[in-house]
Design an enzyme around this catalytic site. Sequence first.
Site, PDB file in Angstrom:
ATOM      1  N   LYS A 141       0.844  -1.206   0.000  1.00  0.00           N
ATOM      2  CA  LYS A 141       0.000   0.000   0.000  1.00  0.00           C
ATOM      3  C   LYS A 141       0.878   1.256   0.000  1.00  0.00           C
ATOM      4  O   LYS A 141       0.643   2.207  -0.748  1.00  0.00           O
ATOM      5  CB  LYS A 141      -0.904  -0.039   1.235  1.00  0.00           C
ATOM      6  CG  LYS A 141      -1.616   1.238   1.578  1.00  0.00           C
ATOM      7  CD  LYS A 141      -2.882   1.443   0.783  1.00  0.00           C
ATOM      8  CE  LYS A 141      -3.520   2.785   1.116  1.00  0.00           C
ATOM      9  NZ  LYS A 141      -4.631   3.120   0.272  1.00  0.00           N
ATOM     10  N   LYS A 178      -0.360  11.589   4.858  1.00  0.00           N
ATOM     11  CA  LYS A 178      -0.191  10.503   5.837  1.00  0.00           C
ATOM     12  C   LYS A 178       0.557   9.323   5.196  1.00  0.00           C
ATOM     13  O   LYS A 178       1.527   8.799   5.748  1.00  0.00           O
ATOM     14  CB  LYS A 178      -1.567  10.042   6.336  1.00  0.00           C
ATOM     15  CG  LYS A 178      -1.508   8.801   7.202  1.00  0.00           C
ATOM     16  CD  LYS A 178      -2.880   8.179   7.445  1.00  0.00           C
ATOM     17  CE  LYS A 178      -2.729   6.801   8.083  1.00  0.00           C
ATOM     18  NZ  LYS A 178      -3.983   6.088   8.254  1.00  0.00           N
TER      19      LYS A 178
END
Length: 292
Positions: free
Chosen positions: A168, A243
């Site tokens: 990811k 993030k």
Amino acid sequence: MAEIGFIGLGNMGLPMAANLVKAGHKVSGFDTVAEAIGKAKDAGIEIAASAAEAAAGRDIVITMLPNGKIVTSVFSQIVPACAPGTVIVDSSTIDVASARAAHDVAAKAGLLSVDAPVSGGVGGAEAGTLTFMVGGSQEALEKACPALEIMGGRLVHCGEGGAGQAAKMCNNMLLGISMIGACEAFALADKLGLSQQALFDVVSTSSGMCWSVNTYCPVPGVGPKSPADNDYKPGFAAALMLKDLGLSQEAAGDVGAATPMGRHAMEIYKTFVEAGEGGKDFSGIINYLDKL
Ligand code: NAD
């Protein structure tokens, strides 16, 4: 039908859990925020009094939480409550170290677990078309599959525990870099007097083609419909991109990987978010380039 515990019923968790209910599963949910609980009740989710209660006696327990610290804390609450044979699925996007720590907590109690972060955003969560990137054993994945297949359209088994999170963050680091590159190309074309449509027609069929241009073009009125056509409403918020870029830099630091473009992309998104634009879609960086 399975009994499923779902912890973290926010923007992503709620529609994911709602799809499990629609498919006929019994879902017991928990969140710390009253508004999320209210919406979950409306979606047919039974509300538990705590994370441990939501997890107790379930076949599958899913967590969809903001960060690694919260995930490891919630794992320490739910693992003692889980019945033998439960599989725990963490679909949050978190750092690899926390993901591995969460797997360890589960394994010490004899429970199976997978890290299964997602791509596809709130739209994919609602439509049940998320891509799951899964880390963990084949046995754990097979037990989690009945739930993952309802919430997602595609599932890639990336390797052992933590491999889903690693995939990811590599994907999103590349996405952050490529979006800035796409924005720079369209901004330069404009100043060179080249129409945005002409650049799209060339790039989308040439060697510069990429998802940031072909599918999610940062220029309004060009290419398939994207957040640019909706005043840069997310989509995928710039704060979330920051993030994920931060997570990839943390991981790169831990293993000594050189990622200078990833670092630069993180710095650019940090400036954008600190300017108060964190709630805009990450493609909105196109309107900020001149200010950098
Ligand atoms: P969100 O903030 O809307 O939802 C998180 C939920 O967790 C909130 O409702 C919050 O109240 C709850 N929560 C926090 N601490 C808790 C605790 N201790 N116990 C129970 N509930 C608790 O965030 P989101 O957009 O749903 O994202 C969730 C995760 O998915 C994040 O890790 C995010 O990075 C990832 N993600 C988000 C998107 C997106 O487009 N929103 C896309 C892919 C991945």
